[in-house]
Design a protein around this motif. Sequence first.
Motif, PDB file in Angstrom:
ATOM      1  N   ASP A 156      48.302  34.023  42.743  1.00 35.86           N
ATOM      2  CA  ASP A 156      48.463  34.931  41.607  1.00 35.86           C
ATOM      3  C   ASP A 156      48.868  36.304  42.137  1.00 35.86           C
ATOM      4  O   ASP A 156      48.058  37.019  42.726  1.00 35.86           O
ATOM      5  N   ARG A 157      50.119  36.670  41.940  1.00 38.14           N
ATOM      6  CA  ARG A 157      50.641  37.914  42.516  1.00 38.14           C
ATOM      7  C   ARG A 157      49.961  39.146  41.945  1.00 38.14           C
ATOM      8  O   ARG A 157      49.797  40.155  42.637  1.00 38.14           O
ATOM      9  N   LYS A 158      49.575  39.091  40.672  1.00 34.35           N
ATOM     10  CA  LYS A 158      48.917  40.250  40.062  1.00 34.35           C
ATOM     11  C   LYS A 158      47.526  40.458  40.668  1.00 34.35           C
ATOM     12  O   LYS A 158      47.113  41.596  40.918  1.00 34.35           O
ATOM     13  N   LYS A 159      46.816  39.369  40.925  1.00 37.43           N
ATOM     14  CA  LYS A 159      45.508  39.496  41.568  1.00 37.43           C
ATOM     15  C   LYS A 159      45.653  39.976  43.005  1.00 37.43           C
ATOM     16  O   LYS A 159      44.854  40.784  43.492  1.00 37.43           O
ATOM     17  N   ALA A 189      48.050  41.852  44.162  1.00 40.97           N
ATOM     18  CA  ALA A 189      48.400  43.269  44.104  1.00 40.97           C
ATOM     19  C   ALA A 189      47.167  44.134  43.826  1.00 40.97           C
ATOM     20  O   ALA A 189      46.998  45.204  44.419  1.00 40.97           O
ATOM     21  N   ALA A 190      46.287  43.663  42.943  1.00 42.04           N
ATOM     22  CA  ALA A 190      45.063  44.408  42.631  1.00 42.04           C
ATOM     23  C   ALA A 190      44.126  44.436  43.829  1.00 42.04           C
ATOM     24  O   ALA A 190      43.503  45.462  44.129  1.00 42.04           O
ATOM     25  N   PRO A 225      42.107  48.940  39.310  1.00 39.34           N
ATOM     26  CA  PRO A 225      42.923  47.727  39.115  1.00 39.34           C
ATOM     27  C   PRO A 225      42.226  46.449  39.565  1.00 39.34           C
ATOM     28  O   PRO A 225      42.319  45.416  38.895  1.00 39.34           O
ATOM     29  N   ARG A 277      41.387  43.394  37.040  1.00 32.99           N
ATOM     30  CA  ARG A 277      42.182  42.178  37.210  1.00 32.99           C
ATOM     31  C   ARG A 277      41.370  40.999  37.738  1.00 32.99           C
ATOM     32  O   ARG A 277      41.589  39.854  37.360  1.00 32.99           O
TER      33      ARG A 277
END
Length: 416
Positions: free
Chosen positions: A3-6, A8-9, A190, A194
């Motif tokens: 999961d790229r958003k996780k 990144a967070a 973040p 996230r």
Amino acid sequence: MDDRKKIAAWVMYDWANSAFATTIMAAVMPIYFISVAGGTDGSWSFTQTAAAVVVALMSPLLGAIADHTGRKTAFLRVFSLIGAAASVALAFVGPGDVWLAAVLVVVGMAGFGTGNTFYDAMLNDVASPAMRERVSAKGYSMGYLGGGVLLAVNLGLILGWETIGLPDAAAASRISFVMVGIWWFVFSLPLFRRIKDERRTKGGAVPDHLKAGVRRLGETFSRIKRYPELLKFMLAYWFFFDGINTIIVMAASYGTTIGIESNDLIAALLITQFVGFPAALAFGKLADKLGSKRMLYASLVVYLVIVILGYFMTSALHFYILACMVGLVQGGSQATSRAIFSKMIPPGRTAEFNGFLSFTSRFFSFGGPLVFGLVKLFSDSSRSALLGVAFFFLMGILLLAFVNLAKGEREAEQEI
């Protein structure tokens, strides 16, 4: 799929808390501790020892409780707030307040070090094994950049205190401590938004969680012998982590003692941050291509050279050169170690085993600053004290040779 958003967070938290590492642990506070609060490089080293002991005592049990309750994020949030609050409180340290400074530094480092137990454990949650070298390296890389950006701002405040209307450089330093706390808090958000905890247990009484944590901790001690390769890696890690940690926490005070001006010390540490940003990313890619163990070897050899050259250091230019060398390997060696360890621990016990590593490494990590302080005390020579740090890197290199990483990963997979 990762999961790229996780990811990144998760990476952004390194950006957040590295401000504490640069301004409080490495650059501004060590100088402020000696020049304003009235401490010495010896008392600074003993403060680091006390902080290491506190983190070592808390991390294993709290890691076990976090795994039992499934609340790694919640624990990280608490210790982040503790560290950020201690950073802000350092603004109240004035001339001669060495004991207040020492206590607040210990509290801040407890928030930083214990929080990282849960943060490191989250690597297994956000990245697949094949991605961990690169994701771990991205974390350290962003940490270097974030810590470097705020340190640059703080350096501007301290160097330009008169221009911006402050009474002295000490006042600028106190403002920088407040900025660390705010930076840490804001850029942690973040991750907390996230990455949510997946609670495995219902709410219960604190004593019940403590008992469960103690039970799981006991199981960890009894089960650790099932992972001989992990044990061998941890033994090597204890030594080279101690060496790296000693260089981080003692560099500024050592430079001050041998006559390097404070502005040069901070500027050199700033150089380390911005060299470390691309170097950590490159290190992660090379670890993927050439192998984690081989790159870790290379970084420890570079550290040996740094220690030896540091013994002969006499000028600010020398300090700048060594700062560049540290930047090339510091983030990469730590990121690669974190990725290696993540693959050799059993699933479902990530915080517990990271807490165990934190306990054992912190237990041994006071050895470096303690040896530095004792050698300085008896020899009255900071140069001799620094040279003693080479022992920790030599032992780390020697012990790492006996670790079979592939076998260690298979041992961990047997728990699935």
